[in-house]
Design a protein around this motif. Structure first.
Motif, short mmCIF file in Angstrom:
data_model
loop_
_atom_site.label_atom_id
_atom_site.label_comp_id
_atom_site.label_asym_id
_atom_site.label_seq_id
_atom_site.Cartn_x
_atom_site.Cartn_y
_atom_site.Cartn_z
N LYS A 56 0.63 -0.91 0.03
CA LYS A 56 0.08 -0.18 -0.04
C LYS A 56 1.25 1.14 -0.05
CE LYS A 56 -4.00 -2.54 2.98
NZ LYS A 56 -4.07 -1.62 3.43
N THR A 58 1.19 3.17 2.03
CA THR A 58 1.40 3.64 3.39
C THR A 58 1.84 2.85 4.32
OG1 THR A 58 -0.70 3.20 4.27
CG2 THR A 58 -0.48 5.50 3.47
N GLN A 59 2.57 1.43 3.70
CA GLN A 59 3.32 0.65 3.53
C GLN A 59 3.30 -0.57 3.50
OE1 GLN A 59 -0.74 -1.44 6.00
NE2 GLN A 59 0.01 -3.33 5.29
N THR A 72 9.29 -3.48 8.56
CA THR A 72 8.20 -3.20 8.00
C THR A 72 8.70 -1.80 8.34
OG1 THR A 72 7.34 -3.35 10.19
CG2 THR A 72 6.67 -5.21 9.32
N THR A 74 5.83 1.74 7.67
CA THR A 74 5.10 2.54 7.36
C THR A 74 5.20 4.23 7.62
OG1 THR A 74 4.64 2.34 10.13
CG2 THR A 74 3.50 0.51 8.98
N SER A 76 3.59 7.71 5.49
CA SER A 76 2.26 8.63 4.89
C SER A 76 2.93 9.42 3.46
CB SER A 76 2.20 9.67 5.85
OG SER A 76 2.75 10.07 5.87
N PHE A 84 8.47 7.19 5.70
CA PHE A 84 8.29 5.98 6.46
C PHE A 84 9.10 5.75 7.33
CE2 PHE A 84 7.22 4.70 1.95
CZ PHE A 84 6.45 4.62 1.31
#
Length: 220
Positions: A56, A58-59, A72, A74, A76, A84
């Motif tokens: 996505k 965002t991730q 990982t 995450t 915006s 991230f």
């Protein structure tokens, strides 16, 4: 009957509206897998391969294959620019956890930058990877074993071929469950970079042979 003057003014109005409200260019698509080589400055400076996959905007995931760590991400962003936060899920003892990743897409290429305070800074030009992942971790593992066996059969220094085999394996397992960390070939993938610390010559080949034999036995 519609007068010609009405038609003319209608055409002028439509043209003016088109000029006043141009169609916005479509933002680049950040989704998918991206690979490249980062140049790191500060502690543990050097050049290291990096792969990043966005499921996505965002991730997603990030992996540092030769360093044996990843996790990982995450964050915006919008358009072509994203920020991230990184969180390592494996190899925390080998790499600096946390840090911020800046990511800007330019078509099929992207600018990537990581900063982690005292951990230094790294940047890279990433290329969008073509094709999808293998269906299973077994596919990735079998290909890694085959590539390493071919590298071992070379009379010259097999180091470059082994590095390419590891890069292919890392690309293969992107998007697969748990990144194939629980799969037998992952232990071989973790062991091979350590052989590089043995230097050139017989010591490297002995380490390579031993690691391959253990991986082959484990994957039966």
């Amino acid at each position: 009957m519609i007068r010609p003057s009405v038609i003319l003014w209608t055409m002028i109005a439509l043209a003016a509206a088109a000029i006043a409200s141009p169609v916005e260019a479509q933002a680049p698509d950040p989704l998918g897998s991206w690979t490249g080589t980062m140049v790191r400055i500060g502690p543990n400076a050097g050049r290291f391969p990096v792969t990043m996959t966005l499921e996505k905007p965002t991730q997603g995931f990030v992996d540092y294959p030769s360093l044996g760590c990843g996790g990982t991400i995450t964050g915006s962003g919008s358009g072509a620019k994203f920020t991230f936060t990184q969180k390592l899920t494996y190899g925390r003892e080998k790499c600096v956890d946390g840090g911020t990743i800046l990511f800007e897409v330019f078509g099929e290429q992207a600018y990537w930058e990581w900063s982690g305070g005292s951990g230094g800074r790294a940047s890279a030009r990433l290329q969008r990877s073509l094709g999808g992942p293998a269906e299973t971790c077994d596919d990735c593992g079998k290909n890694l074993l085959k590539e390493v066996a071919a590298a071992m059969a070379q009379s010259e220094d097999p180091r470059l071929s082994v590095e390419r085999a590891l890069e292919k394996y890392d690309q293969c397992r992107l998007g697969l469950p748990n990144r194939c960390i629980d799969h037998c070939a992952y232990e071989l993938r973790s062991a091979l970079p350590r052989c590089g610390h043995r230097g050139l010559g017989p010591a490297y080949r002995i380490c390579l042979d031993t690691s391959y034999a253990a991986g082959q036995a484990h994957c039966r």
